[in-house]
Design a protein around this motif. Structure first.
Motif, short mmCIF file in Angstrom:
data_model
loop_
_atom_site.label_atom_id
_atom_site.label_comp_id
_atom_site.label_asym_id
_atom_site.label_seq_id
_atom_site.Cartn_x
_atom_site.Cartn_y
_atom_site.Cartn_z
N SER A 54 0.83 -1.22 -0.21
CA SER A 54 0.11 0.20 0.07
C SER A 54 0.58 1.20 0.07
O SER A 54 0.34 2.41 -0.30
N TYR A 55 1.98 1.13 0.31
CA TYR A 55 2.85 2.42 0.63
C TYR A 55 3.24 2.82 -0.70
O TYR A 55 3.63 2.26 -1.59
N SER A 56 3.38 4.19 -0.97
CA SER A 56 3.68 4.71 -2.22
C SER A 56 5.00 5.71 -2.08
O SER A 56 5.48 6.38 -2.92
N GLN A 107 21.52 4.40 3.09
CA GLN A 107 21.27 5.77 2.21
C GLN A 107 19.79 6.11 2.12
O GLN A 107 19.15 5.30 1.66
N PHE A 108 19.50 7.29 2.54
CA PHE A 108 18.27 7.89 2.36
C PHE A 108 17.93 9.14 1.44
O PHE A 108 18.82 9.95 1.80
N ARG A 109 17.16 9.00 0.58
CA ARG A 109 16.78 10.38 -0.21
C ARG A 109 15.80 10.90 0.43
O ARG A 109 15.03 10.38 1.13
N GLU A 110 15.44 12.18 -0.01
CA GLU A 110 14.35 12.94 0.57
C GLU A 110 13.21 12.20 -0.53
O GLU A 110 13.32 11.87 -1.58
N ASN A 111 11.95 12.03 0.14
CA ASN A 111 11.60 12.87 1.32
C ASN A 111 11.62 11.83 2.43
O ASN A 111 11.23 10.78 2.32
N LEU A 112 12.45 12.42 3.74
CA LEU A 112 12.69 11.68 4.74
C LEU A 112 11.34 11.45 5.60
O LEU A 112 11.36 10.32 6.12
N ALA A 113 10.60 12.48 5.72
CA ALA A 113 9.03 12.23 6.16
C ALA A 113 8.37 11.64 5.47
O ALA A 113 8.46 11.53 4.15
N PRO A 114 7.39 10.74 6.04
CA PRO A 114 6.51 9.92 5.08
C PRO A 114 5.65 10.85 4.16
O PRO A 114 4.42 10.76 4.35
N ASP A 115 6.11 11.81 3.52
CA ASP A 115 5.19 12.65 2.47
C ASP A 115 5.62 12.33 1.15
O ASP A 115 6.71 12.32 0.78
N GLY A 116 4.55 12.20 0.34
CA GLY A 116 4.85 11.92 -1.23
C GLY A 116 4.76 13.07 -1.89
O GLY A 116 4.84 14.34 -1.21
N GLY A 117 4.72 13.08 -3.09
CA GLY A 117 4.51 14.51 -3.82
C GLY A 117 5.96 14.94 -4.16
O GLY A 117 6.91 14.42 -4.45
N ARG A 141 13.76 21.08 -9.46
CA ARG A 141 13.91 20.70 -10.85
C ARG A 141 12.51 20.01 -11.49
O ARG A 141 11.61 19.76 -10.52
N ILE A 142 12.62 20.24 -12.54
CA ILE A 142 11.20 19.59 -13.20
C ILE A 142 11.22 18.26 -12.92
O ILE A 142 12.03 17.54 -13.17
N GLY A 143 9.79 17.80 -12.59
CA GLY A 143 9.77 16.31 -12.45
C GLY A 143 10.23 15.90 -11.20
O GLY A 143 10.05 14.45 -11.15
N SER A 144 10.70 16.73 -10.23
CA SER A 144 10.81 16.08 -8.97
C SER A 144 10.05 15.77 -8.07
O SER A 144 9.48 16.70 -7.20
N THR A 145 9.54 14.66 -8.12
CA THR A 145 8.17 14.26 -7.17
C THR A 145 8.64 12.64 -7.06
O THR A 145 9.35 12.11 -7.65
#
Length: 289
Positions: free
Chosen positions: A74-76, A249-259, A266-270
């Motif tokens: 279920s996780y995105s 190694q962890f990339r952003e987003n570190l908090a459980p936030d999508g989007g 940068r363009i398309g950085s989601t």
């Protein structure tokens, strides 16, 4: 207990968090219930004491309701999915004691640990320790007393170096210890990023029984690799009687936030993550039951 009265019902007055009858007899108006907790700070209270009390009460309260239908599929968000699977596998391997040093980069691990605490009330325990050196020795003491490894979790940067004394002692005395250090992704290394040092094999191979530089979570890296790393780390720590270091190694987003990705314009950085691709490996359905 206290004089509580809200939309859960009048039976919540003088609610005893250790009693099921208050909840089971309540007339719940909604099909979904969100549980929140807080603490009243009084003279003589400590941060750790209040947090332990909240965790206990929240766990008892939440255990009275059916589990959320949310599964790993279920996780995105890749950090959430990977950390949830990794911590779950550690617990299945018998690791239930965690010492967490507060930080930003290790947020995904911290969230997964406390999620596991709510699912395994009274079994999985976590203690927040502000001093990394102290956290390392507390984990060492736990392992000495119980004969099984505890986990110490740190953020990135010089926080990691503070674990060196406990790693050396665990190695010298043959005490199992799991060290999980959060790190910036490889593209941010040697670029002058804030709160970053070279964490790759920071502890000499003379002291650690195994080192793994874990790549950033993504659906390119299947869940089976996270489960294998967790299982192998526990196995080697116990069989070879000493510390094991996983640098994650962890990339952003570190908090459980999508989007949109934090600090990346940068363009398309989601956030992009295909959860079904992440879990599409042999044996996953059996593991997830």
């Amino acid at each position: 207990g206290g004089g509580y009265k809200n939309n859960i019902g009048s039976s919540m007055q003088r609610f005893n968090p250790n009693s099921q009858s208050n909840i089971l007899e309540s007339d719940l108006p909604e099909s979904k219930v969100a549980v929140f907790g807080g603490a009243g700070v009084v003279d003589g209270s400590t941060v750790q004491g209040e947090w332990t009390e909240i965790s206990h009460k929240m766990g008892v309260f939440s255990s009275l309701f059916p589990s959320s239908p949310i599964t790993l599929q279920s996780y995105s968000i890749p950090n959430v999915a990977w950390s949830t699977a990794f911590i779950e596998e550690l617990v299945r391997c018998g690791v239930t004691q965690f010492y967490i040093c507060p930080g930003s980069r290790n947020t995904p691990l911290t969230a997964a640990i406390f999620k596991s605490m709510r699912s395994n009330v009274g079994v999985v325990r976590a203690i927040s320790v502000h001093d990394e050196r102290g956290a390392g020795f507390r984990a060492l003491g736990y392992a000495r007393q119980n004969g099984r490894p505890a986990v110490v979790v740190t953020s990135s940067g010089t926080a990691v170096a503070n674990l060196y004394p406990s790693v050396v002692e665990a190695s010298s005395d043959g005490v199992p210890l799991l060290v999980l250090t959060a790190d910036r992704p490889y593209e941010n290394r040697d670029t002058g990023s804030n709160q970053s040092i070279d964490q790759v094999k920071i502890f000499s191979s003379s002291y650690v029984r195994w080192f793994r530089d874990v790549p950033p979570p993504s659906d390119d890296v299947p869940v089976s690799l996270a489960l294998s790393d967790a299982n192998h780390a526990v196995t080697l720590s116990k069989q070879l009687m000493g510390p094991v270091h996983l640098n994650i190694q962890f990339r952003e987003n570190l908090a459980p936030d999508g989007g949109p990705i934090r600090n990346d314009n940068r363009i398309g950085s989601t956030t992009k993550f295909h959860n079904l691709r992440f879990t599409d490996v042999p044996g996953f359905l059996r593991w997830s039951r």
